[in-house]
Design a protein around this motif. Structure first.
Motif, PDB file in Angstrom:
ATOM      1  N   ILE A 168       0.931  -1.129  -0.019  1.00  0.00           N
ATOM      2  CA  ILE A 168      -0.295   0.105  -0.674  1.00  0.00           C
ATOM      3  C   ILE A 168       0.820   0.825   0.169  1.00  0.00           C
ATOM      4  O   ILE A 168       2.092   0.800   1.170  1.00  0.00           O
ATOM      5  N   GLN A 169       0.450   1.513  -0.581  1.00  0.00           N
ATOM      6  CA  GLN A 169       1.539   3.526  -1.134  1.00  0.00           C
ATOM      7  C   GLN A 169       0.942   4.479  -1.646  1.00  0.00           C
ATOM      8  O   GLN A 169      -0.608   4.384  -1.538  1.00  0.00           O
ATOM      9  N   PHE A 170       1.000   5.721  -0.461  1.00  0.00           N
ATOM     10  CA  PHE A 170       0.573   6.805  -0.251  1.00  0.00           C
ATOM     11  C   PHE A 170       1.481   7.643  -1.121  1.00  0.00           C
ATOM     12  O   PHE A 170       2.858   7.879  -0.632  1.00  0.00           O
ATOM     13  N   ASP A 171       0.874   8.859  -1.274  1.00  0.00           N
ATOM     14  CA  ASP A 171       2.195  11.135  -2.111  1.00  0.00           C
ATOM     15  C   ASP A 171       0.988  11.378  -0.947  1.00  0.00           C
ATOM     16  O   ASP A 171       0.480  11.630  -1.052  1.00  0.00           O
ATOM     17  N   ILE A 172       1.904  11.712   0.171  1.00  0.00           N
ATOM     18  CA  ILE A 172       2.157  12.405   1.006  1.00  0.00           C
ATOM     19  C   ILE A 172       3.012  13.719   1.214  1.00  0.00           C
ATOM     20  O   ILE A 172       3.743  13.727   0.210  1.00  0.00           O
ATOM     21  N   PHE A 173       2.390  15.038   1.413  1.00  0.00           N
ATOM     22  CA  PHE A 173       3.011  16.232   1.081  1.00  0.00           C
ATOM     23  C   PHE A 173       2.915  17.002   2.778  1.00  0.00           C
ATOM     24  O   PHE A 173       2.004  16.706   3.827  1.00  0.00           O
ATOM     25  N   THR A 174       4.174  17.054   3.210  1.00  0.00           N
ATOM     26  CA  THR A 174       4.522  17.200   4.904  1.00  0.00           C
ATOM     27  C   THR A 174       5.559  18.502   4.483  1.00  0.00           C
ATOM     28  O   THR A 174       6.196  18.787   3.338  1.00  0.00           O
ATOM     29  N   SER A 175       6.480  19.085   5.481  1.00  0.00           N
ATOM     30  CA  SER A 175       6.978  19.964   5.580  1.00  0.00           C
ATOM     31  C   SER A 175       8.664  19.427   5.745  1.00  0.00           C
ATOM     32  O   SER A 175       9.011  20.046   5.671  1.00  0.00           O
ATOM     33  N   ASN A 176       8.833  18.261   5.811  1.00  0.00           N
ATOM     34  CA  ASN A 176      10.229  18.113   6.315  1.00  0.00           C
ATOM     35  C   ASN A 176      10.629  17.355   5.045  1.00  0.00           C
ATOM     36  O   ASN A 176       9.374  16.382   4.468  1.00  0.00           O
ATOM     37  N   ASP A 177      11.956  17.411   4.921  1.00  0.00           N
ATOM     38  CA  ASP A 177      12.083  16.314   3.565  1.00  0.00           C
ATOM     39  C   ASP A 177      12.640  15.059   3.869  1.00  0.00           C
ATOM     40  O   ASP A 177      13.068  13.810   3.208  1.00  0.00           O
ATOM     41  N   THR A 178      12.304  14.476   5.318  1.00  0.00           N
ATOM     42  CA  THR A 178      13.565  13.671   6.320  1.00  0.00           C
ATOM     43  C   THR A 178      12.182  12.677   6.841  1.00  0.00           C
ATOM     44  O   THR A 178      13.205  11.401   7.110  1.00  0.00           O
ATOM     45  N   PHE A 179      11.373  13.719   7.509  1.00  0.00           N
ATOM     46  CA  PHE A 179      10.188  12.725   7.741  1.00  0.00           C
ATOM     47  C   PHE A 179       9.336  12.862   7.377  1.00  0.00           C
ATOM     48  O   PHE A 179       8.784  14.262   7.321  1.00  0.00           O
ATOM     49  N   LEU A 180       7.728  12.247   7.938  1.00  0.00           N
ATOM     50  CA  LEU A 180       6.891  12.798   7.822  1.00  0.00           C
ATOM     51  C   LEU A 180       6.283  13.242   8.944  1.00  0.00           C
ATOM     52  O   LEU A 180       6.546  13.149  10.192  1.00  0.00           O
ATOM     53  N   ASP A 181       5.473  15.111   9.371  1.00  0.00           N
ATOM     54  CA  ASP A 181       5.275  15.497   9.886  1.00  0.00           C
ATOM     55  C   ASP A 181       3.717  14.460  10.879  1.00  0.00           C
ATOM     56  O   ASP A 181       3.226  14.170  10.030  1.00  0.00           O
ATOM     57  N   LYS A 182       4.062  14.706  12.531  1.00  0.00           N
ATOM     58  CA  LYS A 182       2.557  14.209  13.460  1.00  0.00           C
ATOM     59  C   LYS A 182       1.424  15.151  12.747  1.00  0.00           C
ATOM     60  O   LYS A 182       1.399  16.252  12.412  1.00  0.00           O
ATOM     61  N   GLY A 183       0.298  14.470  12.496  1.00  0.00           N
ATOM     62  CA  GLY A 183      -0.770  14.947  12.289  1.00  0.00           C
ATOM     63  C   GLY A 183      -2.018  13.818  11.926  1.00  0.00           C
ATOM     64  O   GLY A 183      -1.281  12.955  11.468  1.00  0.00           O
ATOM     65  N   ILE A 184      -2.764  14.994  11.359  1.00  0.00           N
ATOM     66  CA  ILE A 184      -3.820  13.833  10.552  1.00  0.00           C
ATOM     67  C   ILE A 184      -3.556  14.798   8.694  1.00  0.00           C
ATOM     68  O   ILE A 184      -3.405  15.404   8.483  1.00  0.00           O
ATOM     69  N   TYR A 185      -3.302  13.713   7.598  1.00  0.00           N
ATOM     70  CA  TYR A 185      -3.228  13.597   6.632  1.00  0.00           C
ATOM     71  C   TYR A 185      -4.833  12.937   5.840  1.00  0.00           C
ATOM     72  O   TYR A 185      -5.400  12.816   5.961  1.00  0.00           O
ATOM     73  N   SER A 186      -5.242  14.096   4.826  1.00  0.00           N
ATOM     74  CA  SER A 186      -6.304  13.537   4.423  1.00  0.00           C
ATOM     75  C   SER A 186      -6.280  13.873   3.075  1.00  0.00           C
ATOM     76  O   SER A 186      -5.355  14.399   1.983  1.00  0.00           O
ATOM     77  N   PHE A 187      -6.903  13.353   2.088  1.00  0.00           N
ATOM     78  CA  PHE A 187      -7.199  12.785   0.634  1.00  0.00           C
ATOM     79  C   PHE A 187      -7.502  13.945   0.238  1.00  0.00           C
ATOM     80  O   PHE A 187      -8.123  14.840   0.644  1.00  0.00           O
ATOM     81  N   GLN A 188      -6.558  14.703  -1.251  1.00  0.00           N
ATOM     82  CA  GLN A 188      -7.471  15.933  -1.937  1.00  0.00           C
ATOM     83  C   GLN A 188      -6.875  15.441  -3.137  1.00  0.00           C
ATOM     84  O   GLN A 188      -5.702  14.798  -3.619  1.00  0.00           O
ATOM     85  N   ASN A 189      -7.897  15.852  -4.119  1.00  0.00           N
ATOM     86  CA  ASN A 189      -7.985  14.879  -5.558  1.00  0.00           C
ATOM     87  C   ASN A 189      -7.440  16.096  -6.681  1.00  0.00           C
ATOM     88  O   ASN A 189      -7.064  15.363  -7.627  1.00  0.00           O
ATOM     89  N   THR A 190      -7.008  17.208  -5.847  1.00  0.00           N
ATOM     90  CA  THR A 190      -7.033  18.391  -7.286  1.00  0.00           C
ATOM     91  C   THR A 190      -5.735  18.572  -6.313  1.00  0.00           C
ATOM     92  O   THR A 190      -5.021  19.055  -5.276  1.00  0.00           O
ATOM     93  N   SER A 191      -4.724  19.560  -7.459  1.00  0.00           N
ATOM     94  CA  SER A 191      -3.325  20.309  -7.201  1.00  0.00           C
ATOM     95  C   SER A 191      -4.009  21.923  -6.769  1.00  0.00           C
ATOM     96  O   SER A 191      -4.474  21.756  -7.863  1.00  0.00           O
ATOM     97  N   PRO A 192      -2.772  21.904  -6.682  1.00  0.00           N
ATOM     98  CA  PRO A 192      -1.747  22.136  -5.727  1.00  0.00           C
ATOM     99  C   PRO A 192      -2.375  21.501  -4.955  1.00  0.00           C
ATOM    100  O   PRO A 192      -2.483  21.939  -3.751  1.00  0.00           O
ATOM    101  N   TYR A 193      -1.049  20.327  -4.084  1.00  0.00           N
ATOM    102  CA  TYR A 193      -1.828  20.513  -3.118  1.00  0.00           C
ATOM    103  C   TYR A 193      -0.742  20.225  -1.729  1.00  0.00           C
ATOM    104  O   TYR A 193       0.071  20.982  -1.619  1.00  0.00           O
ATOM    105  N   SER A 194      -1.665  20.168  -0.721  1.00  0.00           N
ATOM    106  CA  SER A 194      -1.430  21.185   0.622  1.00  0.00           C
ATOM    107  C   SER A 194      -0.247  20.031   1.553  1.00  0.00           C
ATOM    108  O   SER A 194      -0.634  19.033   1.934  1.00  0.00           O
ATOM    109  N   ILE A 195       0.476  20.919   2.338  1.00  0.00           N
ATOM    110  CA  ILE A 195       1.128  20.004   3.485  1.00  0.00           C
ATOM    111  C   ILE A 195      -0.152  19.596   4.609  1.00  0.00           C
ATOM    112  O   ILE A 195      -1.188  20.359   4.714  1.00  0.00           O
ATOM    113  N   GLY A 196      -0.173  18.128   4.774  1.00  0.00           N
ATOM    114  CA  GLY A 196      -0.710  17.658   5.907  1.00  0.00           C
ATOM    115  C   GLY A 196      -1.901  16.993   4.856  1.00  0.00           C
ATOM    116  O   GLY A 196      -3.136  16.958   4.923  1.00  0.00           O
ATOM    117  N   THR A 197      -1.668  16.878   3.556  1.00  0.00           N
ATOM    118  CA  THR A 197      -3.314  16.111   2.623  1.00  0.00           C
ATOM    119  C   THR A 197      -1.823  14.975   1.583  1.00  0.00           C
ATOM    120  O   THR A 197      -0.896  14.529   2.036  1.00  0.00           O
TER     121      THR A 197
END
Length: 166
Positions: free
Chosen positions: A69-98
């Protein structure tokens, strides 16, 4: 209330009523691109019969057979995932936390190019908690056929940087 609930949790992926054990996970840094907010990290989990190898180009290759299972996630850091809830977003541009997309494959085998057993995630949320290098991730999504896609993973994630050779 049962205070031992967390002790009973095992790493798993559940599609409808079918459950699969997960044994490993990776994060791949794809950098910032296309006017999207934040850094694009691929989050991928594998069942126990899939082996991960460094491909010497900032990524990895896999062999064996099992579930992915794979997800394409947007976060604020390039070496780890931010803590929190990531919601599905189906249109770009993609926001942090999606997350922009997700997909899973049941019964994957190296060399099988069939997509009959690969399905898209079309809605949902991913919850991420992190303590040092250890993650606790909960998946609560739906696939393109309306099936519940849930999961849980607690452990470290192997990190790969695909931008290092760009």
């Amino acid at each position: 209330m049962d205070d031992h609930n967390d002790l009973d949790k095992k790493n798993h992926l559940k599609i409808g009523s079918d459950e699969y054990d997960l044994s490993s996970g990776v994060l791949v840094n794809n950098g910032q691109d296309g006017g999207n907010e934040g850094i694009n990290l691929d989050l991928t989990f594998f069942s126990k019969n899939i082996l991960i190898s460094d491909d010497d180009n900032g990524g990895y290759s896999i062999s064996g057979s099992g579930e992915i299972i794979q997800f394409d996630i947007f976060t604020s850091n390039d070496t780890f995932l931010d803590k929190g809830i990531y919601s599905f977003q189906n249109t770009s541009p993609y926001s942090i936390g999606t997350f922009a997309y997700g997909l899973y494959t049941v019964g994957w085998e190296k060399g099988d190019l069939s997509v009959d057993n690969t399905f898209r995630i079309v809605s949902g949320k991913i919850s991420v908690d992190r303590n040092g290098e250890e993650y606790e991730i909960t998946i609560d999504c739906k696939d393109e056929n309306g099936n519940d896609v849930t999961g849980y993973y607690k452990g470290e994630l192997q990190y790969f940087n695909s931008t290092s050779n760009s």
